[in-house]
Design an enzyme around this catalytic site. Structure first.
Site, short mmCIF file in Angstrom:
data_model
loop_
_atom_site.label_atom_id
_atom_site.label_comp_id
_atom_site.label_asym_id
_atom_site.label_seq_id
_atom_site.Cartn_x
_atom_site.Cartn_y
_atom_site.Cartn_z
N GLU A 187 1.08 -1.19 0.01
CA GLU A 187 0.33 0.02 -0.03
C GLU A 187 0.95 1.31 0.19
O GLU A 187 0.66 2.08 0.64
CB GLU A 187 -0.95 0.01 1.06
N ASN A 229 2.46 -4.21 -3.55
CA ASN A 229 0.95 -4.88 -3.68
C ASN A 229 0.24 -3.37 -3.10
O ASN A 229 0.61 -2.92 -2.10
CB ASN A 229 1.22 -5.76 -2.31
N HIS A 265 -10.04 -5.82 -3.10
CA HIS A 265 -11.03 -5.80 -2.22
C HIS A 265 -12.26 -4.94 -2.90
O HIS A 265 -12.21 -3.94 -2.85
CB HIS A 265 -10.68 -5.08 -0.85
N GLU A 293 -5.65 -10.36 -2.91
CA GLU A 293 -6.37 -10.06 -1.63
C GLU A 293 -8.06 -10.01 -2.13
O GLU A 293 -8.81 -9.29 -1.45
CB GLU A 293 -6.11 -8.96 -0.72
N ASP A 295 -11.96 -10.07 -2.41
CA ASP A 295 -13.11 -10.36 -1.88
C ASP A 295 -13.99 -9.65 -2.45
O ASP A 295 -13.66 -8.42 -2.95
CB ASP A 295 -12.94 -10.72 -0.35
C1 XIL Z 1 -6.13 -7.25 7.25
C2 XIL Z 1 -6.43 -8.75 8.13
O1 XIL Z 1 -7.29 -9.54 7.29
C3 XIL Z 1 -7.18 -8.60 9.35
O2 XIL Z 1 -7.24 -9.63 9.95
C4 XIL Z 1 -6.06 -7.78 10.17
O3 XIL Z 1 -6.80 -7.28 11.62
C5 XIL Z 1 -5.99 -6.32 9.33
O4 XIL Z 1 -5.28 -6.74 8.35
N1 XIL Z 1 -4.83 -4.93 3.04
C6 XIL Z 1 -4.02 -5.81 3.34
C7 XIL Z 1 -4.20 -6.70 4.42
O5 XIL Z 1 -2.91 -5.61 2.69
O6 XIL Z 1 -2.89 -6.85 5.32
C8 XIL Z 1 -5.15 -6.34 5.47
O7 XIL Z 1 -5.46 -7.57 6.11
C9 XIL Z 1 -6.25 -6.28 4.67
C10 XIL Z 1 -6.10 -5.01 3.82
#
Ligand code: XIL
Length: 378
Positions: A187, A229, A265, A293, A295
């Site tokens: 990020e 990422n 996401h 990631e 979802d």
């Molecule tokens: C999130 C996890 O899913 C949670 O369990 C934790 O509390 C916080 O982090 N982007 C990312 C991940 O790169 O590391 C994050 O993961 C979600 C958003």
């Protein structure tokens, strides 16, 4: 708009649960050919029955996807792995690749300065090794999940640079040859303005922290694939333009960066019209592409129509990955709503995963599975 990630207390880690995970992982490996229901009770039976009904053990996404050449992955929670065999069974049957959802973040591996704790990361890596899965290591340089001693320390820029180098080299070095890919930088791009995020690292070290971190990681494991990422960069937009310019500059300067991770996401409103063109332009820089990631959150309670639309987005992104030869993996951020981060990060939202909280597959799972069967790539 980004909501801050909140660590859900529900599966907070303890040393004891990790030990159970290790023991149970072995159990899953030995029981996988058909008899997993004996260890795990009713919820596990749900998933086993599904695979038996449809075409027996070996029919999971990881098997269906073999011809596509794309690794199908998920993030995994250590305490979830410990809680029941159903979680372990689905994790091992369905996925080629496992990402450390929290196990390798700085606050977990180095909660106090120089005092590394590998309990949780080791459990994940051993589970993956026992089940023939690759590991995506997540993450080395992030503005979040920093232990208090780093976030609130009073270090000079030189000291912070040394700390970062030591951290990266220690973690990557420990897992040399065992972690296939690292999200080295997580990020880095600000949400607006096309700039680098003004994180602790950026503020103290300037933009050079990105190249430095990648070089240190490469020194520690020259065989690992190194990624940058980010989220909100799936389509062509100001943020993905900024990311593109950063990685193009790194490539030009010969910095060891191998790939770009697109977190993905998503919500049903996410516009993906330019997804394919966007992935292609990054691949054209000579980089691997990974969906890291995935979802698709739904407003709760979700309707059947929303589940169908959700399936459309899950498959849309896999299709885009399959269409780009350099797209190497497609990872979901957790596979069951039982342990999803979404309700904690986005109150009022949820139902974001491929399986519900009792491991029942949703239309998204069925359609991904079908798409993988229909789409041999190489
Ligand atoms: C999130 C996890 O899913 C949670 O369990 C934790 O509390 C916080 O982090 N982007 C990312 C991940 O790169 O590391 C994050 O993961 C979600 C958003």
């Amino acid at each position: 708009m980004r909501l801050r990630a909140i660590r859900p207390p529900v599966w907070a880690l303890s040393g004891a649960t990790v030990v159970v995970a290790l023991v149970s992982a072995t159990v899953v490996v030995t029981l996988l050919s058909g008899a997993a229901t004996t260890t795990a009770g009713a919820t596990e039976a749900t998933h086993s029955n599904l695979t038996e009904r449809e075409s027996g053990v070996g029919s999971g996404l990881r098997h269906r996807g073999r011809a596509s050449g794309v690794k199908i992955g998920t993030a995994a929670q250590p305490a979830a792995m410990a809680e029941n065999g159903a979680y372990q069974a689905v994790l091992s049957q369905e996925f080629d690749s496992v990402t450390s959802e929290s196990q390798m973040k700085w606050d977990i591996v180095e909660p106090a300065r120089g005092a590394y704790d590998w309990t949780s990361s080791e459990a994940l890596v051993r589970f993956a090794e026992a089940n023939g899965q690759i590991v995506r290591g997540h993450t080395l340089v992030w503005h979040d999940a920093l232990p208090g001693w780093v976030a609130n320390g009073t270090f000079s820029p030189e000291q912070l640079r040394d700390l970062l180098r030591e951290h990266i080299q220690t973690v990557v070095g420990r897992y040399k040859g065992r972690v296939a890919a690292w999200d080295v930088i997580n990020e880095p791009i600000a949400d607006t303005g096309g700039k680098l995020r003004p994180s602790l690292w950026m503020t103290a070290l300037g933009p050079g922290y990105i190249a430095d971190a990648l070089r240190w990681a490469h020194e520690a494991d020259p065989g690992a694939k190194l990624y940058i990422n980010d989220y909100g960069v799936e389509a062509v937009n100001a943020k993905s333009d900024a990311l593109y310019n950063v990685v193009r500059g790194l490539r030009r300067d010969g910095v060891p960066v191998d790939g770009v991770g697109f977190q993905s996401h998503l919500a049903l409103s996410t516009n993906l019209t330019t997804l394919d063109a966007n992935l292609r332009r990054f691949a054209d820089l000579g980089l691997d592409i990974a969906i890291t990631e995935m979802d698709v959150r739904l407003p709760l309670p979700a309707t059947p129509a929303q589940h169908v639309a959700q399936a459309g987005l899950y498959t849309r992104v896999l299709q885009a990955c399959l269409a780009v030869a350099r797209c190497v993996s497609y990872t979901v951020w957790g596979f069951t709503d039982r342990y999803s981060w979404v309700p904690y990060a986005y109150p009022g939202w949820g139902d974001a995963c491929l399986f519900d909280a009792t491991y029942q597959p949703k239309p998204a799972y069925q359609q991904l599975r079908q798409l993988l069967v229909d789409s041999p790539r190489r």
